[in-house]
Design a protein around this motif. Structure first.
Motif, PDB file in Angstrom:
ATOM      1  N   ALA A 254       0.823  -1.207   0.000  1.00 43.57           N
ATOM      2  CA  ALA A 254       0.000   0.000   0.000  1.00 43.57           C
ATOM      3  C   ALA A 254       0.858   1.259   0.000  1.00 43.57           C
ATOM      4  N   VAL A 255       1.848   1.318   0.882  1.00 46.43           N
ATOM      5  CA  VAL A 255       2.689   2.516   0.971  1.00 46.43           C
ATOM      6  C   VAL A 255       3.456   2.719  -0.336  1.00 46.43           C
ATOM      7  N   GLY A 256       3.928   1.619  -0.929  1.00 49.81           N
ATOM      8  CA  GLY A 256       4.613   1.735  -2.214  1.00 49.81           C
ATOM      9  C   GLY A 256       3.717   2.318  -3.281  1.00 49.81           C
ATOM     10  N   MET A 257       2.469   1.872  -3.345  1.00 52.00           N
ATOM     11  CA  MET A 257       1.529   2.399  -4.336  1.00 52.00           C
ATOM     12  C   MET A 257       1.196   3.856  -4.055  1.00 52.00           C
ATOM     13  N   PHE A 258       1.054   4.224  -2.773  1.00 55.90           N
ATOM     14  CA  PHE A 258       0.750   5.619  -2.449  1.00 55.90           C
ATOM     15  C   PHE A 258       1.897   6.530  -2.897  1.00 55.90           C
ATOM     16  N   LEU A 259       3.138   6.111  -2.622  1.00 54.55           N
ATOM     17  CA  LEU A 259       4.288   6.933  -3.003  1.00 54.55           C
ATOM     18  C   LEU A 259       4.388   7.069  -4.516  1.00 54.55           C
ATOM     19  N   PHE A 299      -3.638   9.335   2.836  1.00 56.21           N
ATOM     20  CA  PHE A 299      -3.152   8.176   3.587  1.00 56.21           C
ATOM     21  C   PHE A 299      -1.690   8.359   3.999  1.00 56.21           C
ATOM     22  N   LEU A 300      -0.876   8.949   3.111  1.00 52.64           N
ATOM     23  CA  LEU A 300       0.523   9.185   3.471  1.00 52.64           C
ATOM     24  C   LEU A 300       0.644  10.193   4.607  1.00 52.64           C
ATOM     25  N   VAL A 301      -0.166  11.246   4.559  1.00 56.77           N
ATOM     26  CA  VAL A 301      -0.151  12.245   5.629  1.00 56.77           C
ATOM     27  C   VAL A 301      -0.542  11.600   6.957  1.00 56.77           C
ATOM     28  N   SER A 302      -1.549  10.719   6.917  1.00 54.76           N
ATOM     29  CA  SER A 302      -1.975  10.048   8.150  1.00 54.76           C
ATOM     30  C   SER A 302      -0.858   9.163   8.715  1.00 54.76           C
ATOM     31  N   LEU A 303      -0.110   8.499   7.831  1.00 57.47           N
ATOM     32  CA  LEU A 303       0.984   7.648   8.291  1.00 57.47           C
ATOM     33  C   LEU A 303       2.098   8.469   8.926  1.00 57.47           C
ATOM     34  N   VAL A 304       2.460   9.577   8.293  1.00 56.80           N
ATOM     35  CA  VAL A 304       3.504  10.443   8.854  1.00 56.80           C
ATOM     36  C   VAL A 304       3.049  11.011  10.195  1.00 56.80           C
ATOM     37  N   GLY A 305       1.804  11.477  10.246  1.00 56.25           N
ATOM     38  CA  GLY A 305       1.277  12.025  11.494  1.00 56.25           C
ATOM     39  C   GLY A 305       1.239  10.993  12.601  1.00 56.25           C
ATOM     40  N   VAL A 370      -8.155  -0.310  -0.699  1.00 58.30           N
ATOM     41  CA  VAL A 370      -9.055  -1.260  -0.031  1.00 58.30           C
ATOM     42  C   VAL A 370      -8.306  -2.059   1.037  1.00 58.30           C
ATOM     43  N   THR A 371      -7.131  -2.584   0.685  1.00 61.57           N
ATOM     44  CA  THR A 371      -6.385  -3.396   1.655  1.00 61.57           C
ATOM     45  C   THR A 371      -5.903  -2.537   2.817  1.00 61.57           C
ATOM     46  N   PHE A 372      -5.500  -1.303   2.535  1.00 63.81           N
ATOM     47  CA  PHE A 372      -5.005  -0.429   3.600  1.00 63.81           C
ATOM     48  C   PHE A 372      -6.129  -0.057   4.562  1.00 63.81           C
ATOM     49  N   LEU A 373      -7.302   0.243   4.038  1.00 60.81           N
ATOM     50  CA  LEU A 373      -8.435   0.578   4.901  1.00 60.81           C
ATOM     51  C   LEU A 373      -8.854  -0.630   5.744  1.00 60.81           C
TER      52      LEU A 373
END
Length: 386
Positions: A254-259, A299-305, A370-373
């Motif tokens: 998921a993180v790879g796809m977001f980046l 989603f990336l902002v939420s992960l960093v936060g 979907v998988t990340f949620l």
């Protein structure tokens, strides 16, 4: 003790009664210890009826044969055949072990104020020194291998919240039980030591007195592991849907796809505008792509936060959850955008919009949503679950 010197810290106020909420000096704990060794009496005065003191030292729950039990307020810490009653504890700065040996009229209280302090090891070493066990290691039973295969797997300590974001900590409390191949077991965290069966579903660590016991229905895989010296909790088999390996793989995907979406899509758009390498009709619409890009960014902002908030877990333990609550609403915004992206993907496939490769790439990003949620929901990391 930090970098070769003591650093003064503020007084600890732990809002988790009764865990960590009591403060006492070592001399006061010694007085308390003597009172319990004398079944409620100290200095000619009685703080407990003898029957109450005896009940506090009696078994409340033993999770399996061969392991220590929970008592009433105390826990059984027996070792080397010695009956030991006590309790341990940890706060941010202090790590403590309280133990009495009623049959020996003996008590030990140890408290350290360093992260590396291990009062349990001190008490265990004391018991091993003065009351050593002389039990030879048993030989693995010839048919032990027929049973060990049903005991292997990944287990986790069940002392965690199932309903708030701290459930994530369960991923860090896992123990893997492996088949040793010779009728013994191996446990992660115990090095190469073998665990040898001493009784049905009960194993002892080679050259040690530590024991573990399993709970298992006939012919089925074991569901729990109980640690002989730690009756405070049990280890439960991790459900396949919460396997740490599964969630690590999904998180990396998921993180790879977001980046890729947040960084590469704008770059690709820039090169298309700069060099005109693709016709507009061959691409998905701008709003369709913007939905996926905005969801990925959220989603990336939420992960960093989240990483910034949990970098100081002390604040969370002290009840300061305002910043965490704010951070966990970012993925809720991302979920709304992800729903829009999902509908856009379905519409693109129905109308054959853009290229086949473009639709596949877009659908892969939506799958990451979907998988990340699902992961966030599993570990209570969505705003309304705090």
């Amino acid at each position: 003790w930090t970098s070769g010197a003591f650093e003064e810290q503020p007084f600890e106020w732990i809002p988790l009664a009764p865990v960590g909420a009591a403060s006492a000096s070592a001399s006061d704990m010694a007085t308390f210890m003597l009172a319990h060794l004398q079944l409620g009496e100290y200095g000619g005065r009685r703080i407990l009826e003898e029957s109450t003191a005896l009940e506090m030292q009696s078994v409340l729950l033993r999770q399996a044969p061969g392991v220590n039990a929970m008592l009433h307020g105390f826990a059984e810490l027996s070792r080397n055949g010695e009956w030991i009653v006590g309790h341990g504890g940890d706060t941010f700065w202090f790590h403590t072990q309280f133990a009495i040996l009623p049959d020996r009229n003996l008590g030990i209280f140890v408290s350290t104020n360093t992260a590396g302090g291990n009062p349990v090891a001190v008490v265990d070493a004391f018991v091993d020194r003065y009351f050593p066990a002389d039990e030879p290691d048993p030989a693995p039973a010839a048919d032990a291998g027929d049973r060990t295969s049903l005991l292997t797997g990944i287990y986790r300590a069940n002392r965690f919240s199932h309903t708030d974001p701290t459930k994530l900590s369960a991923l860090a409390s896992t123990v893997r039980v492996r088949d040793g191949g010779d009728g013994t077991l191996r446990l992660s965290g115990s090095g190469a030591a073998r665990w040898i069966e001493t009784a049905p579903l009960t194993f002892r660590q080679e050259r040690e007195t530590s024991t573990i016991a399993f709970r298992q229905a006939d012919g089925e895989r074991a569901t729990h592991v109980f640690l002989g010296s730690m009756p405070y909790f049990a280890l439960e088999r991790v459900p396949a849907s919460e396997s740490p390996f599964l969630h690590l793989a999904l998180a990396c995907f998921a993180v790879g796809m977001f980046l890729l979406t947040v960084v590469l899509w704008p770059l690709a758009g820039f090169f298309r505008l700069r060099y005109g390498t693709e016709r507009d009709e061959a691409r998905l619409s701008g709003p369709t792509r913007l939905l996926a890009w905005a969801a990925s960014l959220s989603f990336l902002v939420s992960l960093v936060g989240f990483a910034l908030v949990v970098s100081d877990p002390n604040n969370l333990a002290m009840g300061d959850t305002g910043s965490l609550r704010a951070v966990l609403w970012f993925p809720v915004v991302g979920a709304v955008l992800a729903l829009g992206a999902l509908l856009a993907a379905l519409k693109a496939w129905a109308g054959r919009s853009g290229t086949l490769l473009g639709r596949l790439a877009y659908t892969t990003v939506v799958l990451a949503f979907v998988t990340f949620l699902w992961q966030l929901s599993t570990f209570n990391l969505l705003g309304w679950k705090l």
